[in-house]
Design a protein around this motif. Structure first.
Motif, PDB file in Angstrom:
ATOM      1  N   VAL A 134      -0.653   7.489   5.172  1.00  0.00           N
ATOM      2  CA  VAL A 134       0.504   7.134   4.032  1.00  0.00           C
ATOM      3  C   VAL A 134       1.844   5.827   4.073  1.00  0.00           C
ATOM      4  O   VAL A 134       2.463   6.416   5.720  1.00  0.00           O
ATOM      5  N   ASN A 135       2.262   5.154   3.950  1.00  0.00           N
ATOM      6  CA  ASN A 135       3.282   4.713   3.868  1.00  0.00           C
ATOM      7  C   ASN A 135       4.334   5.159   3.990  1.00  0.00           C
ATOM      8  O   ASN A 135       5.115   5.461   2.372  1.00  0.00           O
ATOM      9  N   LEU A 136       5.549   5.435   5.213  1.00  0.00           N
ATOM     10  CA  LEU A 136       6.605   6.132   4.957  1.00  0.00           C
ATOM     11  C   LEU A 136       7.615   5.450   4.311  1.00  0.00           C
ATOM     12  O   LEU A 136       8.611   6.035   3.301  1.00  0.00           O
ATOM     13  N   ASP A 137       7.443   3.662   3.646  1.00  0.00           N
ATOM     14  CA  ASP A 137       8.250   3.231   3.525  1.00  0.00           C
ATOM     15  C   ASP A 137       8.539   3.891   1.741  1.00  0.00           C
ATOM     16  O   ASP A 137       9.529   3.634   0.800  1.00  0.00           O
ATOM     17  N   ILE A 153       1.067  -1.186  -0.107  1.00  0.00           N
ATOM     18  CA  ILE A 153       0.196   0.129  -0.290  1.00  0.00           C
ATOM     19  C   ILE A 153       1.380   0.955   0.192  1.00  0.00           C
ATOM     20  O   ILE A 153       1.961   1.308   1.048  1.00  0.00           O
ATOM     21  N   THR A 154       0.505   2.325  -1.003  1.00  0.00           N
ATOM     22  CA  THR A 154       1.641   3.637  -0.951  1.00  0.00           C
ATOM     23  C   THR A 154       1.081   4.269  -0.245  1.00  0.00           C
ATOM     24  O   THR A 154       1.352   5.280   0.491  1.00  0.00           O
ATOM     25  N   TYR A 155      -0.295   4.167  -0.142  1.00  0.00           N
ATOM     26  CA  TYR A 155      -1.059   5.555   1.052  1.00  0.00           C
ATOM     27  C   TYR A 155      -2.538   5.288   0.532  1.00  0.00           C
ATOM     28  O   TYR A 155      -2.858   4.228  -0.385  1.00  0.00           O
ATOM     29  N   PRO A 178       4.951   0.729   8.813  1.00  0.00           N
ATOM     30  CA  PRO A 178       4.783   2.120   9.020  1.00  0.00           C
ATOM     31  C   PRO A 178       3.808   3.693   8.451  1.00  0.00           C
ATOM     32  O   PRO A 178       4.918   3.823   7.051  1.00  0.00           O
ATOM     33  N   PHE A 179       3.062   3.529   8.621  1.00  0.00           N
ATOM     34  CA  PHE A 179       2.043   4.052   8.658  1.00  0.00           C
ATOM     35  C   PHE A 179       2.102   5.913   9.348  1.00  0.00           C
ATOM     36  O   PHE A 179       2.205   5.558  10.042  1.00  0.00           O
ATOM     37  N   PHE A 180       1.656   6.780   8.165  1.00  0.00           N
ATOM     38  CA  PHE A 180       2.176   8.030   9.160  1.00  0.00           C
ATOM     39  C   PHE A 180       0.486   9.120   8.527  1.00  0.00           C
ATOM     40  O   PHE A 180       0.698   8.595   7.414  1.00  0.00           O
ATOM     41  N   ARG A 181      -0.276   9.538   9.832  1.00  0.00           N
ATOM     42  CA  ARG A 181      -1.123  10.438   9.184  1.00  0.00           C
ATOM     43  C   ARG A 181      -0.317  11.968   8.320  1.00  0.00           C
ATOM     44  O   ARG A 181      -0.237  12.062  10.018  1.00  0.00           O
TER      45      ARG A 181
END
Length: 245
Positions: free
Chosen positions: A202-205, A156-158, A192-195
């Motif tokens: 968003v997937n930080l990777d 998943i990208t975002y 590693p997802f970040f709002r």
């Protein structure tokens, strides 16, 4: 659900009441104390060990900045959110490692952004070490043309909320589902997802670039997607802390 223990420190009763009213809209926020001075605030914080403290900068005798410096020296320092009538205090706020600041008069959007950052920071603190030793193997189930597709979270990208749907974007495809973004954020905690915005996760990777936009906001460029993803100004500092060595 674990409550976020919160203390409000402000010498103005009206400001304390206003902030209390706005914070009580969030079920996971528990206000465990108030103080009308820096000295009393320090005492209450040391006695109750809150997760987060909202501090007015301009107080007589011990100012909010002085109080914050004392709090950061604690063994288990709380997150600090400053409240001020003057936005130009922001630089000073971050010098004492404050998570964020609110400009008076408070509004619901400000509060929502700050609560999002608090949850993100506490989540990272609480789960980072645990997840290092726990290999998450689950996949996200999504219905697609009558079939159930299983998406590995790393692909998943975002994802983002649009009207009544949540759109999940991978490098090559998009999927639509009714599940609220908050529920998906909970399911993806081990990853590693970040709002970056109240409507985007968003997937930080997958992050390639952080691009300045306007009024302190940014946009994120991610691997395999042409579109750019908004980053609210209140999330920029925490995002950079997560991305940069």
């Amino acid at each position: 659900m674990k409550k976020i223990k919160t203390i409000i420190i402000d010498d103005e009763p009206y400001s304390r009441d206003e902030l209390t009213f706005l914070l009580k809209e969030y079920e996971d926020i528990e206000i465990i104390g108030e103080a009308d001075s820096g000295e009393k605030g320090l005492e209450i914080v040391m006695r109750n060990e809150p997760d987060v403290v909202f501090v007015d900068i301009e107080m007589p005798q011990m100012s909010g900045l002085e109080l914050a410096k004392a709090l950061t020296n604690m063994k288990q320092a709380p997150l600090i959110i400053f409240a001020t009538a003057y936005a130009d205090y922001a630089v000073k706020a971050f010098r004492v490692q404050a998570l964020d600041y609110l400009v008076k008069p408070f509004d619901e959007e400000q509060i929502e952004d700050v609560i999002g950052r608090i949850k993100e920071r506490l989540h990272n603190t609480d789960f980072k070490e645990k997840e290092k030793s726990t290999a998450a193997v689950g996949k996200l189930a999504v219905e697609d043309d009558g079939r159930i597709v299983y998406i590995p979270p790393k692909d998943i990208t975002y994802l983002f909320r649009e009207e009544r749907e949540t759109i999940i974007c991978t490098k090559d495809r998009t999927f639509r589902l009714r599940t609220p973004i908050k529920e998906l954020e909970e399911k993806l905690r081990a990853y590693p997802f970040f709002r970056t915005h109240k409507s985007y996760l968003v997937n930080l990777d997958k992050v390639e670039e952080l691009i300045p936009w306007f009024n302190g906001a940014f946009q994120v460029k991610v691997v395999g997607r042409k579109e750019e993803i908004p980053v609210s100004r209140n999330y920029v500092k925490a995002l950079r802390e997560q991305l940069e060595l």
